[in-house]
Design a protein around this motif. Structure first.
Motif, short mmCIF file in Angstrom:
data_model
loop_
_atom_site.label_atom_id
_atom_site.label_comp_id
_atom_site.label_asym_id
_atom_site.label_seq_id
_atom_site.Cartn_x
_atom_site.Cartn_y
_atom_site.Cartn_z
N ASP A 37 0.82 -1.22 0.00
CA ASP A 37 0.00 0.00 0.00
C ASP A 37 0.85 1.27 0.00
O ASP A 37 0.39 2.34 0.38
CB ASP A 37 -0.96 0.01 1.20
N ALA A 38 2.11 1.15 -0.46
CA ALA A 38 2.96 2.35 -0.51
C ALA A 38 4.00 2.23 -1.62
O ALA A 38 4.83 1.32 -1.61
CB ALA A 38 3.65 2.57 0.83
N PHE A 39 3.93 3.14 -2.58
CA PHE A 39 4.96 3.26 -3.61
C PHE A 39 5.50 4.69 -3.56
O PHE A 39 4.78 5.66 -3.80
CB PHE A 39 4.40 2.97 -5.00
N ASP A 40 6.77 4.82 -3.21
CA ASP A 40 7.43 6.13 -3.14
C ASP A 40 8.30 6.34 -4.36
O ASP A 40 8.96 5.41 -4.83
CB ASP A 40 8.30 6.21 -1.88
N PHE A 41 8.31 7.56 -4.88
CA PHE A 41 9.12 7.84 -6.06
C PHE A 41 9.67 9.26 -6.03
O PHE A 41 9.10 10.16 -5.38
CB PHE A 41 8.30 7.64 -7.34
N ALA A 42 10.78 9.46 -6.70
CA ALA A 42 11.37 10.78 -6.88
C ALA A 42 12.13 10.79 -8.19
O ALA A 42 12.81 9.81 -8.54
CB ALA A 42 12.32 11.11 -5.73
N ASN A 43 12.01 11.87 -8.93
CA ASN A 43 12.67 11.99 -10.24
C ASN A 43 13.29 13.37 -10.39
O ASN A 43 12.69 14.38 -9.98
CB ASN A 43 11.68 11.76 -11.38
N LEU A 44 14.47 13.40 -10.96
CA LEU A 44 15.18 14.65 -11.20
C LEU A 44 15.75 14.61 -12.60
O LEU A 44 16.37 13.62 -13.01
CB LEU A 44 16.32 14.82 -10.19
N SER A 45 15.54 15.67 -13.36
CA SER A 45 16.13 15.76 -14.69
C SER A 45 16.83 17.10 -14.85
O SER A 45 16.43 18.10 -14.24
CB SER A 45 15.07 15.58 -15.79
N TYR A 46 17.88 17.11 -15.66
CA TYR A 46 18.64 18.33 -15.89
C TYR A 46 18.92 18.47 -17.38
O TYR A 46 19.43 17.54 -18.01
CB TYR A 46 19.95 18.33 -15.11
N LYS A 47 18.58 19.62 -17.91
CA LYS A 47 18.81 19.90 -19.32
C LYS A 47 20.13 20.66 -19.46
O LYS A 47 20.20 21.85 -19.14
CB LYS A 47 17.64 20.70 -19.90
N TRP A 48 21.17 19.97 -19.91
CA TRP A 48 22.49 20.57 -20.02
C TRP A 48 22.52 21.64 -21.11
O TRP A 48 23.17 22.68 -20.97
CB TRP A 48 23.53 19.50 -20.32
N ASN A 49 21.83 21.37 -22.21
CA ASN A 49 21.70 22.34 -23.29
C ASN A 49 20.49 21.92 -24.12
O ASN A 49 19.74 21.03 -23.72
CB ASN A 49 22.98 22.41 -24.15
N ASP A 50 20.28 22.55 -25.26
CA ASP A 50 19.10 22.25 -26.08
C ASP A 50 19.12 20.83 -26.61
O ASP A 50 18.08 20.31 -27.03
CB ASP A 50 19.01 23.23 -27.25
N ALA A 51 20.29 20.17 -26.60
CA ALA A 51 20.40 18.85 -27.21
C ALA A 51 20.51 17.71 -26.20
O ALA A 51 20.19 16.57 -26.53
CB ALA A 51 21.61 18.80 -28.14
N LEU A 52 20.94 17.98 -24.97
CA LEU A 52 21.27 16.92 -24.02
C LEU A 52 20.52 17.07 -22.70
O LEU A 52 20.57 18.12 -22.06
CB LEU A 52 22.78 16.94 -23.75
N THR A 53 19.84 15.98 -22.29
CA THR A 53 19.13 15.94 -21.02
C THR A 53 19.48 14.66 -20.28
O THR A 53 19.49 13.57 -20.87
CB THR A 53 17.60 15.99 -21.22
N ALA A 54 19.78 14.78 -18.98
CA ALA A 54 20.10 13.62 -18.14
C ALA A 54 19.08 13.52 -17.03
O ALA A 54 18.52 14.54 -16.59
CB ALA A 54 21.51 13.74 -17.57
N GLY A 55 18.81 12.30 -16.57
CA GLY A 55 17.81 12.11 -15.52
C GLY A 55 18.18 11.01 -14.55
O GLY A 55 18.92 10.07 -14.89
N TYR A 56 17.66 11.14 -13.32
CA TYR A 56 17.80 10.10 -12.30
C TYR A 56 16.44 9.90 -11.63
O TYR A 56 15.74 10.88 -11.34
CB TYR A 56 18.83 10.49 -11.24
N GLY A 57 16.10 8.66 -11.41
CA GLY A 57 14.83 8.36 -10.74
C GLY A 57 15.02 7.31 -9.67
O GLY A 57 15.90 6.45 -9.76
N PHE A 58 14.19 7.38 -8.63
CA PHE A 58 14.21 6.39 -7.57
C PHE A 58 12.78 5.94 -7.31
O PHE A 58 11.85 6.75 -7.27
CB PHE A 58 14.79 6.98 -6.28
N GLY A 59 12.60 4.64 -7.16
CA GLY A 59 11.27 4.09 -6.85
C GLY A 59 11.38 3.02 -5.79
O GLY A 59 12.36 2.27 -5.74
N ARG A 60 10.36 2.92 -4.94
CA ARG A 60 10.36 1.94 -3.85
C ARG A 60 8.94 1.45 -3.61
O ARG A 60 8.07 2.22 -3.24
CB ARG A 60 10.90 2.55 -2.57
N LEU A 61 8.72 0.17 -3.88
CA LEU A 61 7.44 -0.47 -3.55
C LEU A 61 7.64 -1.18 -2.22
O LEU A 61 8.40 -2.14 -2.12
CB LEU A 61 7.03 -1.46 -4.63
N ASP A 62 6.99 -0.67 -1.19
CA ASP A 62 7.21 -1.12 0.18
C ASP A 62 7.12 -2.64 0.31
O ASP A 62 6.15 -3.26 -0.15
CB ASP A 62 6.17 -0.45 1.10
#
Length: 249
Positions: A37-62
């Motif tokens: 009954d618990a799914f936690d998540f967090a996501n972060l993305s960073y656009k370095w320039n108009d052509a390149l984007t990087a991302g990190y995500g975390f998920g946890r199903l209790d």
């Protein structure tokens, strides 16, 4: 973005219920309980320039699993209406003490575009004691997650070839076409059993009304065929999808 989900409403259900891990395919996932009954998540993305984007995500199903996800997207203009898009993804999934989840998932998709045409080639690889774990009814973070299959079984490797065409290039805006073929093998089925194989072919054709009283009304037809060896079911499926976009301002 970040949040916590407590329950889900499945597409074929009218009520909310606790979450479970998908059971599609051969993933070898075992757990002490069936729902959470618990799914936690967090996501972060960073656009370095108009052509390149990087991302990190975390998920946890209790009580089931934890996941760390990395992504890298790059768009390379090639001139004269041409481009090359790169989509790289990696996920590491481990158990939370209540399951045996252990998976590394790597995926890469490269798409070459010219005019109204787009040609894509993809590769996906699973490794570890289990297949890729995700909440039942949700979309998996995988390049080869398609209409029916996710190609995320234990030790599976898969390839994808995809073609898209936008008819706006020949003066018919709103009309689009897509077809793709995916093939997977090396599926680990257990001691004494031959490795499993599968393939899927999908076709979409869609039109969105561009003007008049029905403007923004969309109609899409989806067709899919799945065949497998040593596991799973052979399936043929058609979907008819109506959609409407309402501008609010």
């Amino acid at each position: 973005d970040a949040g916590r989900l407590r329950q889900v409403n499945q597409r074929d259900s009218s009520d909310y219920e606790d979450m479970s891990i998908t059971t599609v395919g051969v993933k070898n996932i075992r757990a002490r309980q069936t729902t959470s009954d618990a799914f936690d998540f967090a996501n972060l993305s960073y656009k370095w320039n108009d052509a390149l984007t990087a991302g990190y995500g975390f998920g946890r199903l209790d009580d089931f699993y934890r996941q760390h996800l990395l992504s890298l997207n790059h768009l390379l203009p090639l001139g004269d209406g041409q481009s090359l898009k790169s989509d790289l993804r990696f996920a590491r999934s481990t158990d939370e003490g209540g399951s045996n989840v252990d998976n590394k998932a790597f995926g890469a998709m490269f798409t070459y575009g010219i005019g109204g045409h787009a040609l894509g080639l993809g590769y996906q690889r699973m490794s570890g004691d289990t297949g890729f774990a995700y909440v039942n009814g949700s979309d998996a973070y995988l390049v080869n997650f398609v209409q029916i299959s996710d190609f995320a079984n234990r030790e599976e490797r898969s390839w994808q070839a995809r073609y898209d065409y936008n008819f706006a290039a020949v003066g018919i805006p709103g009309l689009t076409f897509m077809t793709r073929y995916l093939s997977g093998d090396d599926v680990e089925l257990g001691a004494g059993r031959e490795d499993g194989k599968e393939w899927e072919r999908d076709t979409d054709i869609a039109y969105v009304v561009q003007s008049g009283p029905l403007k923004n009304l969309g109609l899409k037809w989806r067709n899919a065929t799945v065949r497998s060896t040593n596991f799973g079911n052979d399936l043929d499926e058609n979907r008819l999808i109506l959609s409407y976009t309402l501008p609010l301002w």
